[in-house]
Design a protein around this motif. Structure first.
Motif, PDB file in Angstrom:
ATOM      1  N   LEU A 127      -9.594   3.846   7.682  1.00 34.66           N
ATOM      2  CA  LEU A 127      -8.605   3.188   8.529  1.00 34.66           C
ATOM      3  C   LEU A 127      -8.197   4.034   9.734  1.00 34.66           C
ATOM      4  O   LEU A 127      -7.267   3.676  10.461  1.00 34.66           O
ATOM      5  CB  LEU A 127      -7.367   2.822   7.709  1.00 34.66           C
ATOM      6  CG  LEU A 127      -7.576   1.821   6.570  1.00 34.66           C
ATOM      7  CD1 LEU A 127      -6.276   1.541   5.849  1.00 34.66           C
ATOM      8  CD2 LEU A 127      -8.188   0.525   7.101  1.00 34.66           C
TER       9      LEU A 127
ATOM     10  N   ILE B 283      -2.275 -10.508   5.406  1.00 37.93           N
ATOM     11  CA  ILE B 283      -3.617 -10.017   5.099  1.00 37.93           C
ATOM     12  C   ILE B 283      -4.273 -10.871   4.013  1.00 37.93           C
ATOM     13  O   ILE B 283      -5.463 -11.201   4.095  1.00 37.93           O
ATOM     14  CB  ILE B 283      -3.558  -8.539   4.680  1.00 37.93           C
ATOM     15  CG1 ILE B 283      -3.198  -7.674   5.892  1.00 37.93           C
ATOM     16  CG2 ILE B 283      -4.878  -8.088   4.074  1.00 37.93           C
ATOM     17  CD1 ILE B 283      -2.992  -6.221   5.571  1.00 37.93           C
TER      18      ILE B 283
ATOM     19  N   TRP C 297      -2.459  -3.302   8.709  1.00 39.54           N
ATOM     20  CA  TRP C 297      -2.013  -2.571   7.522  1.00 39.54           C
ATOM     21  C   TRP C 297      -1.776  -1.102   7.852  1.00 39.54           C
ATOM     22  O   TRP C 297      -0.767  -0.516   7.436  1.00 39.54           O
ATOM     23  CB  TRP C 297      -3.032  -2.702   6.406  1.00 39.54           C
ATOM     24  CG  TRP C 297      -2.641  -1.988   5.140  1.00 39.54           C
ATOM     25  CD1 TRP C 297      -3.129  -0.811   4.676  1.00 39.54           C
ATOM     26  CD2 TRP C 297      -1.658  -2.423   4.197  1.00 39.54           C
ATOM     27  NE1 TRP C 297      -2.513  -0.463   3.496  1.00 39.54           N
ATOM     28  CE2 TRP C 297      -1.605  -1.444   3.176  1.00 39.54           C
ATOM     29  CE3 TRP C 297      -0.829  -3.536   4.110  1.00 39.54           C
ATOM     30  CZ2 TRP C 297      -0.741  -1.561   2.085  1.00 39.54           C
ATOM     31  CZ3 TRP C 297       0.032  -3.656   3.023  1.00 39.54           C
ATOM     32  CH2 TRP C 297       0.063  -2.666   2.027  1.00 39.54           C
ATOM     33  N   ALA C 298      -2.679  -0.506   8.616  1.00 36.55           N
ATOM     34  CA  ALA C 298      -2.563   0.930   8.922  1.00 36.55           C
ATOM     35  C   ALA C 298      -1.498   1.219   9.974  1.00 36.55           C
ATOM     36  O   ALA C 298      -0.997   2.348  10.044  1.00 36.55           O
ATOM     37  CB  ALA C 298      -3.911   1.469   9.392  1.00 36.55           C
TER      38      ALA C 298
ATOM     39  N   VAL D  45      -8.141  -6.444  10.252  1.00 39.13           N
ATOM     40  CA  VAL D  45      -6.846  -6.746   9.635  1.00 39.13           C
ATOM     41  C   VAL D  45      -6.256  -5.483   9.014  1.00 39.13           C
ATOM     42  O   VAL D  45      -5.073  -5.168   9.187  1.00 39.13           O
ATOM     43  CB  VAL D  45      -6.997  -7.836   8.560  1.00 39.13           C
ATOM     44  CG1 VAL D  45      -5.654  -8.102   7.888  1.00 39.13           C
ATOM     45  CG2 VAL D  45      -7.524  -9.111   9.156  1.00 39.13           C
ATOM     46  N   PHE D  46      -7.076  -4.741   8.296  1.00 37.07           N
ATOM     47  CA  PHE D  46      -6.595  -3.533   7.622  1.00 37.07           C
ATOM     48  C   PHE D  46      -6.403  -2.381   8.608  1.00 37.07           C
ATOM     49  O   PHE D  46      -5.388  -1.680   8.576  1.00 37.07           O
ATOM     50  CB  PHE D  46      -7.573  -3.121   6.514  1.00 37.07           C
ATOM     51  CG  PHE D  46      -7.578  -4.049   5.338  1.00 37.07           C
ATOM     52  CD1 PHE D  46      -6.630  -3.908   4.332  1.00 37.07           C
ATOM     53  CD2 PHE D  46      -8.514  -5.061   5.222  1.00 37.07           C
ATOM     54  CE1 PHE D  46      -6.625  -4.763   3.232  1.00 37.07           C
ATOM     55  CE2 PHE D  46      -8.525  -5.922   4.141  1.00 37.07           C
ATOM     56  CZ  PHE D  46      -7.570  -5.769   3.140  1.00 37.07           C
TER      57      PHE D  46
ATOM     58  N   GLU E 290       6.148  -4.267   4.824  1.00 34.63           N
ATOM     59  CA  GLU E 290       4.918  -4.139   4.037  1.00 34.63           C
ATOM     60  C   GLU E 290       4.566  -5.421   3.303  1.00 34.63           C
ATOM     61  O   GLU E 290       3.412  -5.839   3.276  1.00 34.63           O
ATOM     62  CB  GLU E 290       5.076  -2.980   3.057  1.00 34.63           C
ATOM     63  CG  GLU E 290       3.809  -2.617   2.322  1.00 34.63           C
ATOM     64  CD  GLU E 290       3.974  -1.371   1.468  1.00 34.63           C
ATOM     65  OE1 GLU E 290       3.955  -1.510   0.223  1.00 34.63           O
ATOM     66  OE2 GLU E 290       4.137  -0.276   2.037  1.00 34.63           O
TER      67      GLU E 290
ATOM     68  N   TYR F 276     -12.081  -6.306   8.546  1.00 36.30           N
ATOM     69  CA  TYR F 276     -11.810  -4.868   8.662  1.00 36.30           C
ATOM     70  C   TYR F 276     -10.686  -4.613   9.661  1.00 36.30           C
ATOM     71  O   TYR F 276      -9.817  -3.755   9.446  1.00 36.30           O
ATOM     72  CB  TYR F 276     -13.078  -4.137   9.090  1.00 36.30           C
ATOM     73  CG  TYR F 276     -12.854  -2.683   9.437  1.00 36.30           C
ATOM     74  CD1 TYR F 276     -12.362  -1.787   8.490  1.00 36.30           C
ATOM     75  CD2 TYR F 276     -13.115  -2.204  10.714  1.00 36.30           C
ATOM     76  CE1 TYR F 276     -12.141  -0.452   8.811  1.00 36.30           C
ATOM     77  CE2 TYR F 276     -12.907  -0.879  11.038  1.00 36.30           C
ATOM     78  CZ  TYR F 276     -12.412  -0.008  10.093  1.00 36.30           C
ATOM     79  OH  TYR F 276     -12.190   1.310  10.407  1.00 36.30           O
TER      80      TYR F 276
ATOM     81  N   ALA G   7       1.336  -7.807   3.936  1.00 33.70           N
ATOM     82  CA  ALA G   7       0.413  -8.046   2.824  1.00 33.70           C
ATOM     83  C   ALA G   7       0.136  -9.540   2.658  1.00 33.70           C
ATOM     84  O   ALA G   7      -0.996  -9.947   2.360  1.00 33.70           O
ATOM     85  CB  ALA G   7       0.985  -7.473   1.536  1.00 33.70           C
TER      86      ALA G   7
END
Length: 560
Positions: free
Chosen positions: A91, A314, A349-350, A344-345, A307, A342, A311
């Protein structure tokens, strides 16, 4: 021959053998269009394209090589690592940058969207570099009469520019770290290639990858801009499905899915198989759910910093792209879907605190407003002016398309073109008997007719040809684009009148030998689709509009 060797040979043949249609393809090809159309649509409903299992194995291997090459390029950077430590660095922002650059290279070489049998490309299964590196091949310059970069045939300068882009991408991928010296030349060269040949620009998936590279090059704090690009992909893809076309896409995809080979499920996609092949209530409900999901993903991710909410966004994105990828859709946008997941994360997320619209320099903000708002909006309202890829109207079923009709053996004049691939049946005849080849190519007719827009063909074909259909070689424009341009991925603008003129200049068809039907997409909020019928030698023969509301009441094979 030993029993084991014989069993292995049988298994290999089975792996390569397509699913036979429930009729004799050679007899089918001689029937009147309504009969031919109904037979092939009924076959698609339960069989899909009938592609052999080897096709899906090939794509699985290619997907693994795509991911493996990304890991290899990342291993050249000390701040990242190899496969054994991927959990520590996957990430990292640099890993995401290399994923974007590698995806652009992968697509530009011809290995991504438009690769292989699911795009009507068999031998060779790749176009891309085989054409773009070869002087004399046909190209579609943005301005055909422009000096240096214009014309309809690729020059050594065109080849040099394309090769320079490949070299710049490889240089950046091998670099330990990325800076302006790596990114700016790539960002600057892609628009030049677009002027020289818009086919290459689209093949690079530039609306996604080039726009993101520009963000990398313009600011060190690029996360917000990259998020904006990704949000636009989902948003406009969802907007483009706000019509009556998408339910037919769900039907066609489900009938073709290698993981949903259940006759009862495929029958339930239609109102009453085999007599009524319009979308059933289940298919319509699935299409509405898919549209809501595609619109919901960007809304949730754009408005979330916590978060839990991220989530949820995602999870929605994973559900969306898992459904698309599991159906292995025609055109094979498989690696692109993996890259979006990929992203998305790696982005959301990162970096949950990065604001998606904090894009930095005003000039970058202006460019993103054009690429992510103005161009897609225009492409939805006036689809004839903008490629469906730049408009981000992904897999909505509302595409421009064309049909090319070669009288007798006049298609052999295509051999006058400089190209890397032979006539489609000549490709297939290397592997199969002619009946099997006709059965495979015939399914392309079903793919077109089963979509709502394809129901225009029973009306337009009698206007376009003189005599029975069996006197013509019927070929979808996607296959012509693959032969002549080296790339095809659902954009009918690549194989309409501009390509027809370029081919006529080189092949010299006589009047009546080549007729083409060009159908445009339905505008957002509009009710009609425009069409044109051309003769290669004589020019425009007919033009008009078809009411989509009237087409909705028809069967795929039925005229007015």
């Amino acid at each position: 021959m030993s029993r084991g060797t014989r069993s292995g040979s049988i298994a290999a043949v089975a792996l390569l053998r397509p699913l036979a249609p429930p009729y004799d393809p050679l007899d089918w090809a001689k029937r009147p269009f309504p009969e031919r159309a109904r037979m092939v649509c009924e076959a698609w409903a339960l069989q899909g394209s009938g592609a052999p299992l080897a096709v899906y194995v090939l794509h699985a291997v290619k997907l693994a090589l795509y991911a493996g090459a990304w890991v290899l390029f990342c291993s050249t950077s000390p701040s990242l690592g190899g496969l054994s430590t991927i959990g520590d660095w996957w990430l990292h922002p640099l890993a995401f940058q290399k994923a974007i650059l590698w995806s652009m290279l992968f697509e530009g070489l011809g290995f991504g969207c438009g690769f292989g049998p699911l795009s009507g490309r068999y031998a060779p299964p790749v176009g891309g570099a085989l054409y773009f590196l070869r002087p004399g091949t046909t190209k579609l310059a943005l301005f055909a009469r422009a000096p240096l970069l214009g014309g309809t045939r690729r020059t050594p300068l065109d080849v040099a520019l394309y090769f320079a882009l490949l070299a710049l991408l490889v240089r950046a991928l091998l670099a330990p770290a990325l800076g302006a010296s790596h990114l700016v030349p790539i960002a600057a060269l892609v628009p030049v290639l677009a002027v020289a040949d818009r086919t290459i620009f689209l093949a690079l998936r530039a609306e996604h990858y080039w726009t993101t590279v520009v963000v990398f090059a313009a600011t060190a704090d690029w996360i917000g801009g990259a998020k904006a690009v990704q949000l636009a992909l989902w948003l406009w893809a969802g907007v483009s499905k706000l019509n009556h076309h998408f339910p037919t896409v769900v039907c066609v995809m489900t009938s073709n899915s290698p993981f949903a080979r259940f006759a009862w499920l495929r029958r339930r996609m239609y109102v009453r198989y085999p007599d009524d092949l319009r979308p059933s209530r289940l298919a319509i409900a699935m299409s509405h759910a898919g549209t809501a999901l595609e619109l919901g993903v960007p809304i949730v991710l754009a408005c979330s910093t916590g978060e839990t909410a991220i989530a949820v966004g995602i999870a929605m994105a994973l559900a969306l792209h898992a459904f698309i990828t599991s159906n292995v859709p025609m055109g094979a946008p498989i690696e692109w879907n993996l890259m979006v997941v990929y992203g998305v994360f790696a982005l959301f997320w990162a970096h949950p605190g990065a604001y998606p619209f904090d894009v930095g320099p005003p000039r970058l903000g202006a460019l993103l407003a054009i690429m992510l708002v103005a161009v897609p909006l225009l492409g939805n309202i006036a689809p004839g002016r903008i490629s469906f890829l730049l408009a981000m109207r992904y897999y909505a079923g509302n595409w421009p398309y064309s049909v090319w009709l070669f009288r007798g053996d006049s298609y052999r004049k295509l051999d006058r073109l400089v190209k890397a691939a032979p006539w489609i049946y000549d490709q297939l005849d290397r592997f199969y008997d002619h009946a099997t080849s006709v059965g495979l190519v015939g399914k392309v007719l079903a793919f077109r007719l089963m979509h709502l827009q394809g129901r225009a063909l029973p009306v337009l074909l009698p206007k376009a040809i003189e005599g029975p259909l069996h006197e013509y070689e019927y070929l979808d424009g996607e296959l012509v684009g693959g032969l002549a341009l080296g790339w095809n991925f659902g954009d009918g603008h690549l194989h309409r009148d501009g390509l027809l003129r370029a081919i006529q200049d080189q092949c010299g068809f006589a009047p009546g030998e080549l007729r083409c039907i060009f159908v445009e997409s339905q505008p957002l909020g509009g009710a009609k689709m425009a069409y044109q019928i051309h003769d290669a030698a004589s020019g425009l023969l007919d033009a008009g509009e078809l009411d989509v509301r009237e087409l909705r009441g028809r069967q795929p094979w039925a005229g007015p």
